[in-house]
Enzyme design. Structure first.
Site, PDB file in Angstrom:
ATOM      1  N   TYR A   1       0.824  -1.220   0.000  1.00  8.40           N
ATOM      2  CA  TYR A   1       0.000   0.000   0.000  1.00  8.40           C
ATOM      3  C   TYR A   1       0.860   1.274   0.000  1.00  8.40           C
ATOM      4  CZ  TYR A   1      -3.105  -3.554   2.086  1.00  8.40           C
ATOM      5  OH  TYR A   1      -3.818  -4.697   2.364  1.00  8.40           O
TER       6      TYR A   1
ATOM      7  N   TYR B   1     -14.212  -4.325   3.661  1.00  7.39           N
ATOM      8  CA  TYR B   1     -12.886  -4.775   3.212  1.00  7.39           C
ATOM      9  C   TYR B   1     -12.717  -6.230   3.660  1.00  7.39           C
ATOM     10  CZ  TYR B   1      -7.917  -5.571   2.879  1.00  7.39           C
ATOM     11  OH  TYR B   1      -6.695  -6.120   2.561  1.00  7.39           O
TER      12      TYR B   1
ATOM     13  N   ASP C   1     -17.291 -12.161   8.394  1.00  5.12           N
ATOM     14  CA  ASP C   1     -15.833 -12.011   8.327  1.00  5.12           C
ATOM     15  C   ASP C   1     -15.381 -11.361   9.632  1.00  5.12           C
ATOM     16  OD1 ASP C   1     -13.247 -11.231   7.990  1.00  5.12           O
ATOM     17  OD2 ASP C   1     -13.525 -10.310   6.017  1.00  5.12           O
TER      18      ASP C   1
ATOM     19  N   LYS D   1      -5.887 -13.097  11.849  1.00 10.72           N
ATOM     20  CA  LYS D   1      -5.253 -12.034  12.639  1.00 10.72           C
ATOM     21  C   LYS D   1      -4.909 -12.446  14.080  1.00 10.72           C
ATOM     22  CE  LYS D   1      -6.669  -8.000   9.953  1.00 10.72           C
ATOM     23  NZ  LYS D   1      -5.431  -7.433   9.490  1.00 10.72           N
TER      24      LYS D   1
HETATM   25  C1  LIG Z   1     -12.146  -7.960   7.866  1.00 14.24           C
HETATM   26  C2  LIG Z   1     -10.915  -8.406   7.161  1.00 14.24           C
HETATM   27  N1  LIG Z   1     -10.971  -9.469   6.316  1.00 14.24           N
HETATM   28  C3  LIG Z   1      -9.893  -9.930   5.660  1.00 14.24           C
HETATM   29  C4  LIG Z   1      -8.662  -9.313   5.819  1.00 14.24           C
HETATM   30  C5  LIG Z   1      -7.471  -9.848   5.077  1.00 14.24           C
HETATM   31  O1  LIG Z   1      -6.601 -10.478   5.955  1.00 14.24           O
HETATM   32  P1  LIG Z   1      -5.069 -10.757   5.530  1.00 14.24           P
HETATM   33  O2  LIG Z   1      -4.406  -9.427   5.486  1.00 14.24           O
HETATM   34  O3  LIG Z   1      -4.558 -11.639   6.629  1.00 14.24           O
HETATM   35  O4  LIG Z   1      -5.092 -11.427   4.201  1.00 14.24           O
HETATM   36  C6  LIG Z   1      -8.551  -8.214   6.669  1.00 14.24           C
HETATM   37  C7  LIG Z   1      -7.275  -7.521   6.822  1.00 14.24           C
HETATM   38  O5  LIG Z   1      -7.175  -6.422   7.297  1.00 14.24           O
HETATM   39  C8  LIG Z   1      -9.706  -7.733   7.356  1.00 14.24           C
HETATM   40  O6  LIG Z   1      -9.655  -6.675   8.158  1.00 14.24           O
END
Ligand SMILES: Cc1ncc(COP(=O)(O)O)c(C=O)c1O
Length: 420
Positions: free
Chosen positions: A15, A143, A236, A265
């Site tokens: 980014y 996201y 998610d 995470k």
């Molecule tokens: C809600 C959500 N889903 C998916 C992801 C993607 O995760 P990764 O960066 O481990 O691929 C993120 C990353 O910030 C996220 O906040």
């Protein structure tokens, strides 16, 4: 020339506009809630390494658990072979996840956990002989990751704009509010539900899209609509899972159980990369058949890595043994007291607090200048677009949290003076 010398010319950062971005900071260590820089400075971490390090860095229990695992089985492929750390972790995750999720598919990152969820939903309908259910409904400001499928269900107008022409087209709508939007969503679903595989949402907080909150009632109502139209519901919780919004999972606050849950995470508390997609037994059963074509075709090389599973076990132990969710409550109270006064400041659009998330949204900001100011103040805060946010490790002391909020208030105040 920094200590990293010429090697900096061989790296491509995430980014980042590599031509204009200031040089990255060189880190030589991290401990608890602090990041140690090579030049001797020590920053208080207000981001917990993209919201992962919930127990802080180098927690001795997690370190010991990973080292012990390293001595027996650092890795083995998960195709045709299983191991105790993964099997036991699957059982533990099912116990703490919202009710009804009984199958765990491991992967190695959040984006991949989302890809797995989308593919599961698509193939679930295909196996049920409803192949037209091949679209998703997702939300503006959402996201879900940077891989192709995850991008397609993220906000098409934000960071992935460059790939719009390539991305699959989905139904993208605003998250309804209590007052507005549900009738519209209901009638949209009535029209298109036969083409929808699933609704995907970040429960309670759209994090990377700007720390935008919705209430548990709104979440419960979206879920209710998914039941009304027989659409799968994917939560998610990669960012919100493991206590960030106050309960172990954000879905708990709305009393809902998704059909599919994505986690990652904080699963290993920022120690090693691990993610998982959990599904109900009903979904799993649709993949059972004499026909090999019904099997789920996905399998990341490092899925269920034993070291990462060992870190996840240790992290779950800590949630059991230590008062993490109470710590989140204290963080929330302190953030509220310290940040809410920013609301009266010039240039501040909104201040939002939920669990261990504090966000100050500004009318506009010079992101790079603010980032530099925070480093001068001895804190690691990295605004997203026009939002300054604090998402610290849950073990942060009240003094260190004060350093973060003082820095945020000071820098927002400076901006107000500049604009006066
Ligand atoms: C809600 C959500 N889903 C998916 C992801 C993607 O995760 P990764 O960066 O481990 O691929 C993120 C990353 O910030 C996220 O906040």
């Amino acid at each position: 020339m920094n200590w990293y010398g010429d090697n900096i010319n061989h790296i491509w950062l995430p980014y980042t506009q590599m031509q204009t971005a200031p040089p990255p900071l060189a880190v030589v260590g991290a401990q608890g809630c602090h990041i140690q820089l090579s030049d001797g400075r020590r920053l208080v971490d207000g981001i917990a390494s993209w919201w992962t390090a919930c127990h802080g860095y180098r927690h001795p229990h997690i370190e010991k658990s990973v080292i012990k695992q390293l001595e027996t089985l650092p890795h083995v492929m998960f195709g045709g072979l299983v191991h105790e750390p993964a099997l036991r972790l699957a059982g533990r995750l099912v116990k703490i996840a919202p009710a009804g999720l009984s199958r765990v598919f491991f992967s190695d990152s959040g984006s991949v956990a989302v890809e797995v969820a989308l593919k599961m939903a698509l193939q679930y309908w295909q196996n049920k002989r409803q192949p037209n259910r091949n679209r998703f409904l997702c939300f503006r400001h959402g996201y879900h990751g940077d891989t192709t499928g995850a991008m397609s269900v993220s906000d098409p107008e934000s960071m992935h704009k460059a790939f719009r022409s390539y991305s699959m087209k989905q139904y993208v709508v605003d998250i309804p509010s209590e007052e507005y939007g549900f009738a519209e969503l209901d009638s949209l679903l009535e029209g298109v539900h036969k083409n929808l595989a699933a609704i995907i949402v970040e429960p309670l907080v759209q994090c990377a899209g700007g720390m935008k909150f919705h209430s548990s009632d709104v979440l419960a109502e979206i879920f209710r609509l998914s039941r009304k139209y027989d659409i799968l519901f994917i939560a998610d919780e990669i960012a919100t899972g493991f206590g960030r919004t106050g309960l172990m999972f954000a879905c708990n606050e709305a009393g809902i159980s998704p059909d599919i849950l994505c986690i990652g995470k904080a699963l290993t508390s920022g120690t090693l990369s691990l993610a998982a997609t959990l599904a109900t037994e009903g979904i799993f059963r649709e993949f059972l058949s004499d026909d090999p074509e019904f099997a789920f075709m996905h399998g990341p090389t490092y899925m269920a890595n034993p070291l990462a599973c060992a870190a996840a076990h240790a992290s779950l132990d800590l949630f059991e043994r230590e008062p993490r969710l109470e710590q989140v409550e204290h963080i929330e109270a302190q953030l509220r007291e310290a940040l809410v006064p920013c609301r009266a400041m010039k240039g501040v659009k909104d201040v939002r607090i939920k669990g261990a998330i504090g966000a100050v949204e500004l009318e506009h900001m010079d992101k790079e200048r603010l980032r530099a100011r925070f480093i001068e103040e001895g804190v690691w805060l990295r605004p997203l677009e026009n939002v300054i946010y604090i998402m610290p490790p849950f073990v942060i002391s009240s003094d260190d949290l004060k350093k973060l909020t003082d820095a945020a208030v000071k820098v927002v105040g400076e901006m107000a003076i500049t604009q006066a």
